[in-house]
Design an enzyme around this catalytic site. Structure first.
Site, PDB file in Angstrom:
ATOM      1  N   GLU A 443       0.821  -1.221   0.000  1.00  0.00           N
ATOM      2  CA  GLU A 443       0.000   0.000   0.000  1.00  0.00           C
ATOM      3  C   GLU A 443       0.848   1.261   0.000  1.00  0.00           C
ATOM      4  O   GLU A 443       0.514   2.252   0.649  1.00  0.00           O
ATOM      5  CB  GLU A 443      -0.940   0.019   1.214  1.00  0.00           C
ATOM      6  CG  GLU A 443      -2.295  -0.530   0.942  1.00  0.00           C
ATOM      7  CD  GLU A 443      -2.760  -0.239  -0.457  1.00  0.00           C
ATOM      8  OE1 GLU A 443      -2.740   0.931  -0.847  1.00  0.00           O
ATOM      9  OE2 GLU A 443      -3.104  -1.192  -1.165  1.00  0.00           O
TER      10      GLU A 443
HETATM   11  C1  LIG Z   1       2.316  -9.851   0.332  1.00  0.00           C
HETATM   12  C2  LIG Z   1       2.084  -8.727  -0.622  1.00  0.00           C
HETATM   13  C3  LIG Z   1       0.798  -8.350  -0.946  1.00  0.00           C
HETATM   14  C4  LIG Z   1       0.571  -7.324  -1.863  1.00  0.00           C
HETATM   15  N1  LIG Z   1      -0.703  -7.018  -2.254  1.00  0.00           N
HETATM   16  C5  LIG Z   1      -0.891  -6.213  -3.328  1.00  0.00           C
HETATM   17  C6  LIG Z   1      -2.179  -6.058  -3.934  1.00  0.00           C
HETATM   18  O1  LIG Z   1      -3.168  -6.607  -3.455  1.00  0.00           O
HETATM   19  N2  LIG Z   1      -2.283  -5.297  -5.058  1.00  0.00           N
HETATM   20  C7  LIG Z   1      -1.201  -4.666  -5.612  1.00  0.00           C
HETATM   21  O2  LIG Z   1      -1.357  -4.018  -6.626  1.00  0.00           O
HETATM   22  N3  LIG Z   1       0.018  -4.763  -5.042  1.00  0.00           N
HETATM   23  C8  LIG Z   1       0.201  -5.528  -3.925  1.00  0.00           C
HETATM   24  N4  LIG Z   1       1.455  -5.663  -3.373  1.00  0.00           N
HETATM   25  C9  LIG Z   1       2.550  -4.898  -3.941  1.00  0.00           C
HETATM   26  C10 LIG Z   1       3.048  -3.801  -3.008  1.00  0.00           C
HETATM   27  O3  LIG Z   1       2.110  -2.767  -2.909  1.00  0.00           O
HETATM   28  C11 LIG Z   1       4.419  -3.354  -3.536  1.00  0.00           C
HETATM   29  O4  LIG Z   1       5.323  -4.397  -3.211  1.00  0.00           O
HETATM   30  C12 LIG Z   1       4.883  -2.040  -2.933  1.00  0.00           C
HETATM   31  O5  LIG Z   1       4.085  -0.989  -3.401  1.00  0.00           O
HETATM   32  C13 LIG Z   1       6.330  -1.714  -3.273  1.00  0.00           C
HETATM   33  O6  LIG Z   1       6.621  -1.946  -4.619  1.00  0.00           O
HETATM   34  P1  LIG Z   1       7.899  -2.847  -5.032  1.00  0.00           P
HETATM   35  O7  LIG Z   1       7.794  -4.105  -4.244  1.00  0.00           O
HETATM   36  O8  LIG Z   1       7.937  -2.963  -6.487  1.00  0.00           O
HETATM   37  O9  LIG Z   1       9.127  -2.053  -4.485  1.00  0.00           O
HETATM   38  P2  LIG Z   1       9.901  -0.876  -5.275  1.00  0.00           P
HETATM   39  O10 LIG Z   1       8.930   0.108  -5.790  1.00  0.00           O
HETATM   40  O11 LIG Z   1      10.837  -1.485  -6.233  1.00  0.00           O
HETATM   41  O12 LIG Z   1      10.713  -0.200  -4.099  1.00  0.00           O
HETATM   42  C14 LIG Z   1      11.923  -0.771  -3.567  1.00  0.00           C
HETATM   43  C15 LIG Z   1      12.443   0.136  -2.448  1.00  0.00           C
HETATM   44  O13 LIG Z   1      12.735   1.433  -2.996  1.00  0.00           O
HETATM   45  C16 LIG Z   1      12.079   2.433  -2.255  1.00  0.00           C
HETATM   46  N5  LIG Z   1      11.679   3.521  -3.133  1.00  0.00           N
HETATM   47  C17 LIG Z   1      11.051   3.467  -4.309  1.00  0.00           C
HETATM   48  N6  LIG Z   1      10.826   4.687  -4.791  1.00  0.00           N
HETATM   49  C18 LIG Z   1      11.304   5.556  -3.899  1.00  0.00           C
HETATM   50  C19 LIG Z   1      11.379   6.974  -3.802  1.00  0.00           C
HETATM   51  N7  LIG Z   1      10.869   7.767  -4.739  1.00  0.00           N
HETATM   52  N8  LIG Z   1      11.972   7.519  -2.724  1.00  0.00           N
HETATM   53  C20 LIG Z   1      12.460   6.735  -1.750  1.00  0.00           C
HETATM   54  N9  LIG Z   1      12.426   5.406  -1.776  1.00  0.00           N
HETATM   55  C21 LIG Z   1      11.853   4.816  -2.833  1.00  0.00           C
HETATM   56  C22 LIG Z   1      10.873   1.731  -1.639  1.00  0.00           C
HETATM   57  O14 LIG Z   1      10.409   2.408  -0.487  1.00  0.00           O
HETATM   58  C23 LIG Z   1      11.440   0.364  -1.331  1.00  0.00           C
HETATM   59  O15 LIG Z   1      12.109   0.381  -0.107  1.00  0.00           O
HETATM   60  C24 LIG Z   1       1.677  -6.641  -2.415  1.00  0.00           C
HETATM   61  C25 LIG Z   1       2.981  -6.990  -2.043  1.00  0.00           C
HETATM   62  C26 LIG Z   1       3.197  -8.030  -1.186  1.00  0.00           C
HETATM   63  C27 LIG Z   1       4.613  -8.424  -0.855  1.00  0.00           C
END
Ligand SMILES: Cc1cc2nc3c(=O)[nH]c(=O)nc-3n(C[C@H](O)[C@H](O)[C@H](O)COP(=O)(O)OP(=O)(O)OC[C@H]3O[C@@H](n4cnc5c(N)ncnc54)[C@H](O)[C@@H]3O)c2cc1C
Length: 598
Positions: A443
């Site tokens: 989220e």
């Molecule tokens: C168990 C689980 C359930 C989920 N459920 C859903 C769901 O129902 N629907 C859905 O659509 N998604 C879902 N997600 C996805 C979840 O919302 C994403 O994993 C989350 O938004 C982060 O995206 P990412 O994993 O690609 O990390 P990334 O976006 O690749 O980020 C990696 C790191 O970089 C940091 N970062 C990125 N951009 C910036 C910035 N501008 N400034 C500072 N730091 C930054 C982040 O904070 C993080 O620490 C789920 C994930 C999991 C693991």
């Protein structure tokens, strides 16, 4: 085995003694007749459902997890999950705070959220199945066409169908502007969607005959980035005009993620192969429509960690009274026993009180936020609605990030109370830690929440909304500023309120010269703001407790509240000084580090 007792007394304290919600509701025609007894009776029943139906499935759900049949793409949830959901529908629980026009009971959001706190304490993984449906209900209720509302809302309200939010793709998480799923317009006004979504919570399961996916995708002529994203409703089974279930749609589960916690919830990889969908809201304005669901879900995630903090605290407290180890430094306390119970040791008390203070502070904040949402949706005065909307927007990232970070601190502290036994599965404590961990990530990660708070919601409007919250603090300071008994609670928040004004201006100035200063300060900033908000609610809770004690009320509940307030201000709140100092250390110390991070 852990146990769980719904914290009804504490919920009633916040609702009826601190916030006095029914007085607020008198001004809202929809809720004018909702009384204290009705609210209490519903929550008592809701508490029974959580403690008796879903809590017993928490550990088994964690052990079993979900399984995918690769041939049929169907997912089997852990034993008992489906039956518990049938009972949930039978009890009418999905309809609690939904619109009566679609079969809802029209009760306040506060009641629904308090119920959800208990469901999350009992079993976060199970609770995510109905929880996501509620967010989708809100998005469709706000942005759906009449036809979509007619087709989907009654089924979501009754719980006959559930819903998901499909945003994330393998290469696109935080940055939704990168998403690639395509939506091709068809001659009949529908769209055909093709692409891959990952990490979709409750994406496939065996609870219900149909699942309603809200999917973000791009139209062929869409502008690049986040301005070219549209929202579609894509059901697992197409829906006939009369609402009955039609043919299988081209969206299916291609795999399940193996993960650290919430094993009972199916985290699905979803494949869309020409799936039929209809547009929600306007083309290329899908993020705005999805934000309704995302904001609801952000508060929902805060509620998840609040629930876990509470249940972890209850179990750690019981253990600390029972477990005998060492003698108290100030002399034997349990003379008839070979050692004292560990609750005599100051640091064990600190761990317990940390969890208690974070649970009760979080409860006050989330109930206040829910009351604001009730105002935003139902108050007849447009200005009250607008003020409420702005305050909710400011507080949402704090609910999401501060409460989930506190949940991490609290569930770990509670596990630590158990010593080595906390690390062993049988006690259930390590599951609370594991389950909570995702709340800080999905989220919008907590870092992203902090950027939203500082960048958009504070600096973005020159601190105007923050000043609105500041006014609430100032009002309390004015009310109680001369009351000596309140000084220990009022002085810290009055001082922090002043410091924050200066602190915010300072970051704003630095950010003018270097925008990275916002990124460098944001996480610390959110935690400081979180303490200002928690401090305000702890002062209000102490105020009620002091008044009751002064009036001769001898219920130990009020003394306990004061003791916890004192602990909070003495031991947790002061971290704000350190956080402001680290935030002021600025961006250079982070960015001038290419050799260190080579
Ligand atoms: C168990 C689980 C359930 C989920 N459920 C859903 C769901 O129902 N629907 C859905 O659509 N998604 C879902 N997600 C996805 C979840 O919302 C994403 O994993 C989350 O938004 C982060 O995206 P990412 O994993 O690609 O990390 P990334 O976006 O690749 O980020 C990696 C790191 O970089 C940091 N970062 C990125 N951009 C910036 C910035 N501008 N400034 C500072 N730091 C930054 C982040 O904070 C993080 O620490 C789920 C994930 C999991 C693991």
């Amino acid at each position: 085995m852990p146990s769980y007792t719904p914290p009804l007394r504490d919920m009633q304290f916040v609702m009826h003694e601190v916030l006095k919600i029914t007085e607020d509701y008198k001004a809202m025609p929809r809720h004018a007749d909702v009384d204290v007894d009705t609210i209490n009776a519903i929550l008592e029943e809701g508490g029974k459902f959580a403690a008796e139906v879903t809590f017993p499935l928490n550990i088994t759900g964690d052990e079993e997890g979900c399984t995918l049949d690769k041939a049929t793409h169907e997912v089997k949830t852990p034993r008992g999950f489906k039956e518990a959901y049938a009972k949930y529908i039978e009890g009418g629980w999905p309809a609690l705070s939904c619109d009566p026009e679609y079969g809802g009971q029209g009760l306040p959001i506060v009641v629904n959220q308090a119920f959800y706190e208990m469901l999350n304490s009992a079993n976060q993984a199970w609770t995510m199945y109905p929880g996501l449906s509620h967010g989708a209900y809100e998005a469709l209720h706000t942005h759906g066409t009449d036809a979509q509302k007619k087709l989907y809302l009654p089924k979501l309200v009754s719980g006959e169908w559930t819903a998901t939010m499909c945003l994330t793709e393998p290469h696109c998480g935080t940055d939704l502007g990168l998403l690639r799923t395509k939506a091709e317009p068809q001659a009949d006004g529908t769209y055909r969607l093709t692409g891959n979504k990952i990490f979709i919570s409750a994406g496939e399961h065996d609870f219900v005959p149909n699942i309603v996916h809200l999917v973000l995708a791009r139209l062929p002529d869409a502008p690049k980035g986040s301005k070219g994203i549209s929202l579609f409703v894509v059901p697992k089974f197409n829906v006939n005009a009369d609402g009955s279930i039609g043919s299988r749609n081209g969206i299916f589960c291609g795999g399940l993620e193996h993960k650290m916690g919430i094993h009972g919830n199916a985290t699905a990889q979803m494949v869309l192969e020409g799936a039929v969908g209809t547009l929600v809201g306007e083309p290329n304005r899908g993020l705005q429509a999805m934000f309704v669901m995302m904001n609801a879900a952000r508060i929902g995630v805060g509620m998840q960690s609040l629930g876990l903090t509470e249940v972890a605290f209850q179990n750690a407290l019981a253990y600390a009274k029972d477990r005998l180890q060492m003698r108290s430094l100030s002399g034997t306390k349990a003379k008839d026993k070979p050692a004292d119970p560990i609750i005599v040791h100051p640091d064990v008390r600190k761990m317990l009180l940390t969890a208690k203070a974070y649970a009760e502070g979080g409860r006050a904040l989330t109930m206040f936020c829910s009351l604001l949402i009730d105002r935003e949706l139902n108050h007849p005065d447009a200005k009250v609605r607008k003020d409420a909307e702005e305050l909710v927007a400011l507080l949402t990232p704090i609910v999401k990030a501060f409460i989930t970070d506190n949940g991490h601190i609290a569930t770990n502290a509670c596990m630590q109370v158990f010593g080595g036994h906390g690390f062993i599965k049988e006690w259930g404590m390590e599951q609370f830690v594991r389950d909570n961990r995702i709340n800080m990530i999905y989220e919008g990660t907590n870092t992203v929440q902090s950027l939203d708070l500082l960048g958009r919601k504070v600096l973005g409007n020159q601190g105007a909304t923050l000043k609105k919250f500041g006014k609430l603090v100032a009002q309390l300071v004015e009310e109680e500023g001369v009351n000596e008994q309140m000084a220990e609670f009022i002085n810290p928040i009055a001082m922090l309120g002043d410091q924050m004004t200066k602190f915010t201006t300072e970051i704003g100035f630095k950010a003018f010269q270097n925008p990275d200063e916002v990124g460098a300060a944001a996480v610390d900033y959110l935690r400081v703001a979180g303490h200002l908000v928690f401090g305000y609610f702890w002062a209000r809770m102490a105020q009620v407790a002091l008044r009751q004690i002064a009036a001769g009320n001898t219920d130990p509940f009020y003394k306990a509240k004061l003791q916890t307030a004192r602990f909070y201000f003495a031991k947790l709140f002061p971290e704000t000084a350190m956080l402001m100092r680290t935030a002021r250390a600025g961006a250079k110390v982070l960015l001038d580090t290419n050799e260190a991070l080579a």
